[in-house]
Design a protein around this motif. Structure first.
Motif, PDB file in Angstrom:
ATOM      1  N   GLU A 112      64.472 -60.394  42.514  1.00  0.00           N
ATOM      2  CA  GLU A 112      64.957 -59.798  43.671  1.00  0.00           C
ATOM      3  C   GLU A 112      65.919 -58.515  43.335  1.00  0.00           C
ATOM      4  O   GLU A 112      65.906 -57.511  44.051  1.00  0.00           O
ATOM      5  N   LEU A 113      66.417 -58.313  41.875  1.00  0.00           N
ATOM      6  CA  LEU A 113      67.030 -57.118  41.937  1.00  0.00           C
ATOM      7  C   LEU A 113      66.197 -56.172  41.299  1.00  0.00           C
ATOM      8  O   LEU A 113      66.256 -54.826  41.580  1.00  0.00           O
ATOM      9  N   ARG A 156      65.106 -64.769  40.507  1.00  0.00           N
ATOM     10  CA  ARG A 156      66.351 -64.191  40.981  1.00  0.00           C
ATOM     11  C   ARG A 156      66.339 -62.924  40.422  1.00  0.00           C
ATOM     12  O   ARG A 156      66.690 -61.733  41.108  1.00  0.00           O
ATOM     13  N   TRP A 157      66.028 -62.668  39.252  1.00  0.00           N
ATOM     14  CA  TRP A 157      65.966 -61.479  38.444  1.00  0.00           C
ATOM     15  C   TRP A 157      64.916 -60.286  39.399  1.00  0.00           C
ATOM     16  O   TRP A 157      65.401 -59.212  39.554  1.00  0.00           O
TER      17      TRP A 157
END
Lengths: 123, 130
Positions: free
Chosen positions: B32-33, B29-30
């Motif tokens: 993705e940013l 998830r990290w």
């Protein structure tokens, strides 16, 4: 090493804020609820401060290797909120006369400071 | 549970602690940013470690009044742990005062791994909402 940190930019939208909220488990309505946020002193939704701090880590990570980062101390103030639609850029510059210190910042698209502070090596 | 208002914190007293594990799903998830942080694998990227400390702080100080504002942050990185490490953040109130009608509060946050090794030390300065 150059005196200037390589700059890194992030476009802030609601989707990025929502992703960051999920990663940090920080669902403070000031970041997600427009009606709630409008009634606070911030007068509207603001992004998580540490999301911009994460951008600073990107800039530092381009300049320093992991071993150097592990001896780094960062001291910053959040001086201005980041809004949906802002584009923020992280950077910094080695302080003249003090080679172990970088003045670091995050600025918005109007070149206003969002974060100001220092990164100090050898802590 | 009692809402953690400004009055419930005492200077010098631990406010709480929370344990987090940064697993591969959290890393995905990290990335993705912040895709550039892939270079730190298999260790936890510094910025994600900071975000994990904030998760720990939030867990340790819940339930909080809505609307707190994060005003400042100090961080001293010690080590980048491997993904999957169990990380405990201990939060202690180290300062509080009312200035110009704002409730300022400062917490020391110390993150250690399961072996007790220092990972990340921090100070979090906030304007507390209530």
């Amino acid at each position: 090493m150059s005196d200037a940190l390589p700059e890194v930019t992030l476009a802030v939208d609601q989707a990025a804020i929502a992703k960051y909220a999920a990663i940090t488990n920080d669902f403070n309505p000031i970041h997600l609820d427009a009606d709630f946020a409008a009634k606070t002193p911030m007068k509207g939704i603001i992004a998580h401060g540490t999301m911009s701090l994460g951008l600073l880590w990107q800039a530092l990570g381009r300049a320093f290797d992991p071993a150097e980062l592990s001896r780094l101390a960062i001291d910053i103030r959040f001086v201005r909120p980041v809004r949906i639609g802002d584009t923020v850029t992280a950077g910094g510059r080695r302080r003249e006369g003090d080679p172990g210190v970088h003045d670091i910042w995050v600025r918005n698209q109007r070149n206003e400071a969002v974060i100001e502070g220092t990164a100090r090596r050898g802590q | 549970m009692t809402l953690r208002t400004f009055e419930t914190f005492d200077i010098g007293r631990p406010a709480g602690e929370a344990t987090e594990t940064v697993d591969q799903a959290a890393v995905d998830r990290w990335l993705e940013l912040f895709p550039e942080d892939r270079k730190y694998l298999p260790t936890v990227p510094p910025a994600l470690l900071t975000a994990t400390m904030m998760r720990g702080y939030l867990g340790a100080t819940s339930p909080r009044p809505p609307g707190n504002v994060h005003a400042g942050q100090y961080l001293a990185l010690r080590e980048l742990p491997k993904i999957g490490a169990s990380l405990t953040t201990t939060v202690t109130c180290v300062g509080k005062e009312i200035k110009k009608d704002n409730r300022w509060i400062e917490f020391r946050a110390e993150m250690r791994d399961a072996a007790g090794r220092d990972i990340l030390a921090g100070k979090i300065t906030l304007i507390w909402a209530a």
